[in-house]
Design a protein around this motif. Structure first.
Motif, PDB file in Angstrom:
ATOM      1  N   ASN A  91       0.822  -1.212   0.000  1.00 17.57           N
ATOM      2  CA  ASN A  91       0.000   0.000   0.000  1.00 17.57           C
ATOM      3  C   ASN A  91       0.853   1.257   0.000  1.00 17.57           C
ATOM      4  O   ASN A  91       0.528   2.247  -0.673  1.00 17.57           O
ATOM      5  N   THR A 110      -6.350  -7.022  -2.234  1.00 13.53           N
ATOM      6  CA  THR A 110      -5.545  -6.902  -1.027  1.00 13.53           C
ATOM      7  C   THR A 110      -5.489  -8.302  -0.441  1.00 13.53           C
ATOM      8  O   THR A 110      -6.438  -8.774   0.177  1.00 13.53           O
ATOM      9  N   TYR A 113      -1.930  -8.969   4.998  1.00  8.63           N
ATOM     10  CA  TYR A 113      -1.078  -7.960   5.607  1.00  8.63           C
ATOM     11  C   TYR A 113       0.071  -8.650   6.328  1.00  8.63           C
ATOM     12  O   TYR A 113      -0.041  -9.806   6.760  1.00  8.63           O
ATOM     13  N   LEU A 214       0.093  -3.621   3.824  1.00  2.21           N
ATOM     14  CA  LEU A 214      -0.816  -4.419   3.013  1.00  2.21           C
ATOM     15  C   LEU A 214      -0.122  -4.854   1.726  1.00  2.21           C
ATOM     16  O   LEU A 214       0.580  -4.064   1.089  1.00  2.21           O
ATOM     17  N   LYS A 286     -11.380 -10.938   3.439  1.00  3.31           N
ATOM     18  CA  LYS A 286     -10.848  -9.662   2.949  1.00  3.31           C
ATOM     19  C   LYS A 286     -11.872  -8.553   3.137  1.00  3.31           C
ATOM     20  O   LYS A 286     -11.534  -7.447   3.582  1.00  3.31           O
ATOM     21  N   LEU A 290     -10.937  -5.246   5.275  1.00  3.78           N
ATOM     22  CA  LEU A 290     -10.675  -3.988   4.586  1.00  3.78           C
ATOM     23  C   LEU A 290     -11.925  -3.124   4.498  1.00  3.78           C
ATOM     24  O   LEU A 290     -12.441  -2.835   3.425  1.00  3.78           O
ATOM     25  N   ALA A 295      -9.110   0.998   6.245  1.00  3.90           N
ATOM     26  CA  ALA A 295      -8.282   1.572   5.185  1.00  3.90           C
ATOM     27  C   ALA A 295      -7.835   2.986   5.551  1.00  3.90           C
ATOM     28  O   ALA A 295      -6.664   3.356   5.358  1.00  3.90           O
ATOM     29  N   PHE A 342      -9.153   1.857  -3.196  1.00  2.00           N
ATOM     30  CA  PHE A 342      -9.416   0.514  -2.676  1.00  2.00           C
ATOM     31  C   PHE A 342     -10.749   0.057  -3.257  1.00  2.00           C
ATOM     32  O   PHE A 342     -11.763   0.739  -3.102  1.00  2.00           O
ATOM     33  N   ASN A 344     -13.507  -2.990  -3.502  1.00  4.77           N
ATOM     34  CA  ASN A 344     -14.035  -4.266  -3.007  1.00  4.77           C
ATOM     35  C   ASN A 344     -15.043  -4.898  -3.964  1.00  4.77           C
ATOM     36  O   ASN A 344     -15.591  -5.962  -3.675  1.00  4.77           O
TER      37      ASN A 344
END
Length: 355
Positions: A91, A110, A113, A214, A286, A290, A295, A342, A344
């Motif tokens: 990230n 993503t 982490y 990330l 995820k 996230l 975020a 980001f 999703n």
């Protein structure tokens, strides 16, 4: 007679051109993805070698080539310069390299982490306080530099208390064998090698800053918006690989062995790295992690560090100079300069069984 001959030749030429155009239209769009060796990105090797990528690309009528690049930062630079449509990166590096260069980039996947994969290691010391006054070898302005800054902060120090020695990720492990090197910050698999040194002591790692580093597959936003089939194919292939890895059977073991060998280690060594990685094996994991709140929290630390080190572009007036689109569509930072996103959407499709 001549007229009929010309007419026939014209017709033949037209038919030939039509065939060429038809063939061109049948050729699937081709996309290229750069990836580098790291525990959380080794699944891309498996996806390429086993044909999973071809399977998902064919499903959506495209062609996707996954290309291994040995130099991590160079891979991101090549992506930023337009050589690739997508690339693996953290990230922070997404923010400070393509986004800061004006390349609108989306975090499509993503995948995990770092939960111990990044660390500060000393010789002749057993706490962060012992690092004071030392030269610290690391890849400058990378996530290792970020890890060091957070580690120093935890011990009540700043970078003024140490001296950074810029060292490439390719040389960092071998450099630690030099008696003059007494401190280093690095990531796996190099970290695993360094910890084999008899005097190596890990004094800080990313378990103390969970969720801040990330590991991402980033795609050019313009390319993704124009070709949603690319997002579907990459996401589908990724989560199929995750499903295979997450099982407790021979196929899962074989998959990990394949990734381990490609990463230059064995199954046990790769498992050590996996144990220090919080992989999101399912789309829902995820999505649950996230959130927009997570975020924003993560990027607040990253943007502050990046701003202090002048990584947000020439003349950036503040840490929030680059707008970041959060998973719910809200913009954090400069709404007139959104360059990091980001997304999703495709993971949600995977979670809903719509891929």
């Amino acid at each position: 007679m001549i007229f009929r001959l010309l007419q026939s030749l014209t017709l033949a030429a037209a038919l030939s051109l039509s065939a060429v155009f038809a063939h061109a239209q049948e050729e699937p769009k081709k996309f290229t993805v750069a990836w580098s060796i790291y525990v959380g990105w080794m699944p891309w090797y498996y996806i390429e070698e086993t044909g999973l990528m071809d399977k998902w690309a064919k499903k959506y009528g495209i062609d996707v080539e996954l290309v291994q690049i040995n130099d991590y930062i160079e891979a991101i630079n090549m992506y930023t310069a337009g050589r690739f449509d997508a690339a693996t990166m953290t990230n922070m590096d997404l923010l400070t390299i393509p986004a800061a260069s004006g390349v609108d980039t989306t975090a499509l996947i993503t995948g995990d982490y770092s939960n111990g994969n990044d660390a500060v290691v000393l010789k002749n010391g057993d706490s962060m306080e012992d690092i004071k006054g030392r030269d610290v070898y690391l890849l400058e302005l990378s996530v290792s530099h970020y890890t060091l800054a957070r580690a120093l902060e935890s011990a009540g120090m700043t970078e003024r208390d140490i001296t950074v020695v810029n060292t490439s990720d390719a040389d960092i492990a071998s450099a630690f064998n030099d008696p003059a090197v007494q401190a280093s910050t690095l990531w796996n698999p190099q970290l695993e090698e360094v910890l084999k040194h008899p005097d190596a002591v890990k004094v800080f790692d990313s378990t103390e800053i969970p969720g801040e580093i990330l590991d991402i597959l980033a795609v050019k936003t313009e390319t993704l918006e124009a070709n949603p089939e690319l997002g579907k194919a990459l996401t589908g292939a990724w989560f199929e690989a995750m499903s295979i890895m997450n099982a407790d059977d021979a196929e899962a073991k074989a998959a990990k062995q394949m990734m381990a060998a490609a990463a230059g280690t064995d199954l046990d060594g790769y498992q050590v790295q996996l144990d220090a990685t919080e992989l999101f094996y399912t789309p829902q994991q995820k999505l649950d992690f996230l959130t927009s709140e997570q975020a924003e929290k993560t990027m607040s630390f990253v943007t502050e560090f990046s701003f202090r080190h002048g990584l947000l572009g020439e003349g950036a007036p503040a840490p929030d100079a680059i707008g970041i689109e959060l998973p719910d569509g809200e913009i954090w930072g400069n709404k007139n300069n959104v360059k990091m996103r980001f997304n999703n959407h495709f993971t949600q499709m995977a979670a809903d069984g719509e891929l």
